[in-house]
Scaffold this motif. Structure first.
Motif, PDB file in Angstrom:
ATOM      1  N   GLY A  64     -16.495   6.216  37.331  1.00  0.00           N
ATOM      2  CA  GLY A  64     -17.187   4.670  37.565  1.00  0.00           C
ATOM      3  C   GLY A  64     -17.108   4.046  39.092  1.00  0.00           C
ATOM      4  N   SER A  65     -17.037   5.037  40.023  1.00  0.00           N
ATOM      5  CA  SER A  65     -17.065   4.733  41.420  1.00  0.00           C
ATOM      6  C   SER A  65     -18.263   4.616  41.963  1.00  0.00           C
ATOM      7  CB  SER A  65     -15.953   5.545  42.471  1.00  0.00           C
ATOM      8  OG  SER A  65     -16.569   6.857  42.250  1.00  0.00           O
ATOM      9  N   VAL A  66     -19.378   4.853  41.563  1.00  0.00           N
ATOM     10  CA  VAL A  66     -20.606   5.346  41.965  1.00  0.00           C
ATOM     11  C   VAL A  66     -21.530   3.722  41.836  1.00  0.00           C
ATOM     12  CG1 VAL A  66     -23.000   6.158  41.746  1.00  0.00           C
ATOM     13  CG2 VAL A  66     -20.907   7.555  41.535  1.00  0.00           C
ATOM     14  N   PRO A  67     -21.665   3.088  42.579  1.00  0.00           N
ATOM     15  CA  PRO A  67     -22.303   1.639  42.634  1.00  0.00           C
ATOM     16  C   PRO A  67     -23.667   1.807  42.107  1.00  0.00           C
ATOM     17  CG  PRO A  67     -22.438   2.416  44.965  1.00  0.00           C
ATOM     18  CD  PRO A  67     -21.408   3.461  44.252  1.00  0.00           C
ATOM     19  N   ALA A  68     -24.106   0.504  41.700  1.00  0.00           N
ATOM     20  CA  ALA A  68     -25.454   0.242  41.291  1.00  0.00           C
ATOM     21  C   ALA A  68     -25.942  -0.614  42.535  1.00  0.00           C
ATOM     22  CB  ALA A  68     -25.711  -0.587  39.820  1.00  0.00           C
ATOM     23  N   GLY A  69     -27.426  -0.535  42.555  1.00  0.00           N
ATOM     24  CA  GLY A  69     -28.071  -1.578  43.333  1.00  0.00           C
ATOM     25  C   GLY A  69     -28.675  -0.961  44.546  1.00  0.00           C
ATOM     26  N   ASN A  70     -28.710  -1.341  45.666  1.00  0.00           N
ATOM     27  CA  ASN A  70     -29.271  -0.753  46.810  1.00  0.00           C
ATOM     28  C   ASN A  70     -28.235  -0.570  47.754  1.00  0.00           C
ATOM     29  OD1 ASN A  70     -30.897  -0.435  49.186  1.00  0.00           O
ATOM     30  ND2 ASN A  70     -31.517  -2.419  49.305  1.00  0.00           N
ATOM     31  N   PRO A  71     -28.166   1.009  48.024  1.00  0.00           N
ATOM     32  CA  PRO A  71     -27.293   1.507  48.927  1.00  0.00           C
ATOM     33  C   PRO A  71     -27.417   1.073  50.481  1.00  0.00           C
ATOM     34  CG  PRO A  71     -28.771   3.283  48.503  1.00  0.00           C
ATOM     35  CD  PRO A  71     -28.988   1.979  47.495  1.00  0.00           C
ATOM     36  N   ALA A  72     -28.728   0.311  50.918  1.00  0.00           N
ATOM     37  CA  ALA A  72     -29.074  -0.054  52.237  1.00  0.00           C
ATOM     38  C   ALA A  72     -28.779  -1.370  52.329  1.00  0.00           C
ATOM     39  CB  ALA A  72     -30.440   0.447  52.469  1.00  0.00           C
ATOM     40  N   ALA A  73     -28.278  -2.098  51.568  1.00  0.00           N
ATOM     41  CA  ALA A  73     -27.842  -3.413  51.245  1.00  0.00           C
ATOM     42  C   ALA A  73     -26.695  -3.728  52.776  1.00  0.00           C
ATOM     43  CB  ALA A  73     -27.253  -3.970  50.311  1.00  0.00           C
ATOM     44  N   VAL A  74     -26.996  -4.859  53.545  1.00  0.00           N
ATOM     45  CA  VAL A  74     -26.067  -5.163  54.344  1.00  0.00           C
ATOM     46  C   VAL A  74     -24.688  -5.299  53.933  1.00  0.00           C
ATOM     47  CG1 VAL A  74     -25.728  -7.327  56.080  1.00  0.00           C
ATOM     48  CG2 VAL A  74     -28.247  -6.524  55.585  1.00  0.00           C
ATOM     49  N   PRO A  75     -23.737  -4.909  54.572  1.00  0.00           N
ATOM     50  CA  PRO A  75     -22.526  -4.999  54.381  1.00  0.00           C
ATOM     51  C   PRO A  75     -21.980  -6.468  54.089  1.00  0.00           C
ATOM     52  CG  PRO A  75     -22.439  -3.409  56.018  1.00  0.00           C
ATOM     53  CD  PRO A  75     -23.893  -4.100  55.974  1.00  0.00           C
ATOM     54  N   GLY A  76     -21.291  -6.618  52.786  1.00  0.00           N
ATOM     55  CA  GLY A  76     -21.087  -7.863  52.554  1.00  0.00           C
ATOM     56  C   GLY A  76     -22.216  -8.847  51.631  1.00  0.00           C
ATOM     57  N   ALA A  77     -23.137  -8.057  51.528  1.00  0.00           N
ATOM     58  CA  ALA A  77     -24.503  -8.811  50.650  1.00  0.00           C
ATOM     59  C   ALA A  77     -24.158  -8.505  49.151  1.00  0.00           C
ATOM     60  CB  ALA A  77     -25.641  -8.329  51.113  1.00  0.00           C
ATOM     61  N   THR A  78     -24.643  -9.047  48.403  1.00  0.00           N
ATOM     62  CA  THR A  78     -24.553  -9.008  46.822  1.00  0.00           C
ATOM     63  C   THR A  78     -25.444  -7.653  46.425  1.00  0.00           C
ATOM     64  OG1 THR A  78     -26.420 -10.459  46.348  1.00  0.00           O
ATOM     65  CG2 THR A  78     -24.139 -11.451  46.443  1.00  0.00           C
ATOM     66  N   GLY A  79     -24.973  -6.975  45.493  1.00  0.00           N
ATOM     67  CA  GLY A  79     -25.914  -5.919  44.982  1.00  0.00           C
ATOM     68  C   GLY A  79     -24.969  -4.682  45.080  1.00  0.00           C
ATOM     69  N   GLY A  80     -23.698  -4.501  45.853  1.00  0.00           N
ATOM     70  CA  GLY A  80     -23.097  -3.249  45.757  1.00  0.00           C
ATOM     71  C   GLY A  80     -21.664  -3.453  45.378  1.00  0.00           C
ATOM     72  N   ALA A  81     -21.069  -2.575  45.057  1.00  0.00           N
ATOM     73  CA  ALA A  81     -19.522  -2.801  44.546  1.00  0.00           C
ATOM     74  C   ALA A  81     -18.438  -3.112  45.733  1.00  0.00           C
ATOM     75  CB  ALA A  81     -19.069  -1.340  43.926  1.00  0.00           C
ATOM     76  N   PRO A  82     -17.758  -3.579  45.448  1.00  0.00           N
ATOM     77  CA  PRO A  82     -16.485  -3.934  46.271  1.00  0.00           C
ATOM     78  C   PRO A  82     -15.844  -2.678  46.863  1.00  0.00           C
ATOM     79  CG  PRO A  82     -15.811  -4.745  44.315  1.00  0.00           C
ATOM     80  CD  PRO A  82     -17.156  -4.040  44.084  1.00  0.00           C
ATOM     81  N   PRO A  83     -15.535  -2.613  48.253  1.00  0.00           N
ATOM     82  CA  PRO A  83     -14.796  -1.296  48.608  1.00  0.00           C
ATOM     83  C   PRO A  83     -13.517  -1.138  48.012  1.00  0.00           C
ATOM     84  CG  PRO A  83     -14.400  -3.216  50.150  1.00  0.00           C
ATOM     85  CD  PRO A  83     -15.554  -3.768  49.005  1.00  0.00           C
ATOM     86  N   ALA A  84     -13.413   0.077  47.651  1.00  0.00           N
ATOM     87  CA  ALA A  84     -12.198   0.337  47.160  1.00  0.00           C
ATOM     88  C   ALA A  84     -11.179   0.735  48.421  1.00  0.00           C
ATOM     89  CB  ALA A  84     -12.189   1.858  46.355  1.00  0.00           C
ATOM     90  N   THR A  85      -9.976   0.648  48.105  1.00  0.00           N
ATOM     91  CA  THR A  85      -8.710   0.709  49.105  1.00  0.00           C
ATOM     92  C   THR A  85      -8.053   2.188  48.898  1.00  0.00           C
ATOM     93  OG1 THR A  85      -7.043  -0.470  47.733  1.00  0.00           O
ATOM     94  CG2 THR A  85      -8.477  -1.669  49.485  1.00  0.00           C
ATOM     95  N   THR A  86      -8.158   2.663  47.863  1.00  0.00           N
ATOM     96  CA  THR A  86      -7.575   4.031  47.824  1.00  0.00           C
ATOM     97  C   THR A  86      -8.143   4.851  46.698  1.00  0.00           C
ATOM     98  OG1 THR A  86      -5.274   2.579  47.502  1.00  0.00           O
ATOM     99  CG2 THR A  86      -4.814   4.881  47.578  1.00  0.00           C
ATOM    100  N   PRO A  87      -8.077   6.104  47.238  1.00  0.00           N
ATOM    101  CA  PRO A  87      -8.920   7.093  46.176  1.00  0.00           C
ATOM    102  C   PRO A  87      -7.908   7.362  44.899  1.00  0.00           C
ATOM    103  CG  PRO A  87      -8.124   8.208  48.002  1.00  0.00           C
ATOM    104  CD  PRO A  87      -7.856   6.874  48.594  1.00  0.00           C
ATOM    105  N   ALA A  88      -8.560   7.877  43.772  1.00  0.00           N
ATOM    106  CA  ALA A  88      -7.844   8.294  42.455  1.00  0.00           C
ATOM    107  C   ALA A  88      -6.749   9.035  42.958  1.00  0.00           C
ATOM    108  CB  ALA A  88      -8.796   8.850  41.463  1.00  0.00           C
ATOM    109  N   GLY A  89      -5.476   8.748  42.542  1.00  0.00           N
ATOM    110  CA  GLY A  89      -4.377   9.601  42.451  1.00  0.00           C
ATOM    111  C   GLY A  89      -3.665   9.099  43.806  1.00  0.00           C
ATOM    112  N   GLY A  90      -4.193   8.315  44.871  1.00  0.00           N
ATOM    113  CA  GLY A  90      -3.424   7.784  45.861  1.00  0.00           C
ATOM    114  C   GLY A  90      -3.518   8.847  47.231  1.00  0.00           C
ATOM    115  N   ALA A  91      -4.167   9.926  46.786  1.00  0.00           N
ATOM    116  CA  ALA A  91      -4.110  10.787  47.897  1.00  0.00           C
ATOM    117  C   ALA A  91      -5.419  10.778  49.046  1.00  0.00           C
ATOM    118  CB  ALA A  91      -4.361  12.238  47.373  1.00  0.00           C
ATOM    119  N   THR A  92      -5.022  10.905  49.973  1.00  0.00           N
ATOM    120  CA  THR A  92      -6.112  10.772  51.161  1.00  0.00           C
ATOM    121  C   THR A  92      -6.814  12.137  51.469  1.00  0.00           C
ATOM    122  OG1 THR A  92      -4.763  11.031  53.023  1.00  0.00           O
ATOM    123  CG2 THR A  92      -5.149   8.900  52.345  1.00  0.00           C
ATOM    124  N   ALA A  93      -7.939  12.169  51.759  1.00  0.00           N
ATOM    125  CA  ALA A  93      -8.868  13.640  52.026  1.00  0.00           C
ATOM    126  C   ALA A  93      -9.904  13.528  52.919  1.00  0.00           C
ATOM    127  CB  ALA A  93      -9.340  14.119  50.622  1.00  0.00           C
TER     128      ALA A  93
END
Length: 99
Positions: A64-93
């Motif tokens: 469910g992490s794949v956003p809908a909408g325009n990937p070239a949208a200006v950051p902060g503009a509507t049409g994209g998913a809000p940023p996640a802060t941690t990947p699944a499981g809390g691990a960094t990679a």
């Protein structure tokens, strides 16, 4: 250069005939993803690098992490998913090789 938001990533994509690239960074978890392809579009007409990115995002952020909408949208503009802060499981990679 335009900066794009694609789900939790902030980056840039580009193409020339026969090639497409994407580079994105999630500064919240220090994750960078770089994709380079030698095919500009896939049969659906979407850019090949973005198609690969859509397959990679769930590895780090879960289903469910794949956003809908325009990937070239200006950051902060509507049409994209809000940023996640941690990947699944809390691990960094990170991807790719580094020194």
């Amino acid at each position: 250069m335009g900066i794009a938001r694609f789900g939790p990533l902030i980056g840039h994509d580009g193409q020339i005939p026969g090639f497409m690239t994407f580079m994105g960074m999630d500064p919240n978890i220090d994750l960078g993803i770089v994709i380079g392809t030698n095919l500009a579009t896939v049969p659906s007409g979407e850019g090949s690098a973005l198609t690969l990115l859509k397959g990679i995002l769930p590895v780090f952020y879960g289903a469910g992490s794949v956003p809908a909408g325009n990937p070239a949208a200006v950051p902060g503009a509507t049409g994209g998913a809000p940023p996640a802060t941690t990947p699944a499981g809390g691990a960094t990679a990170t991807t790719g090789t580094g020194g």
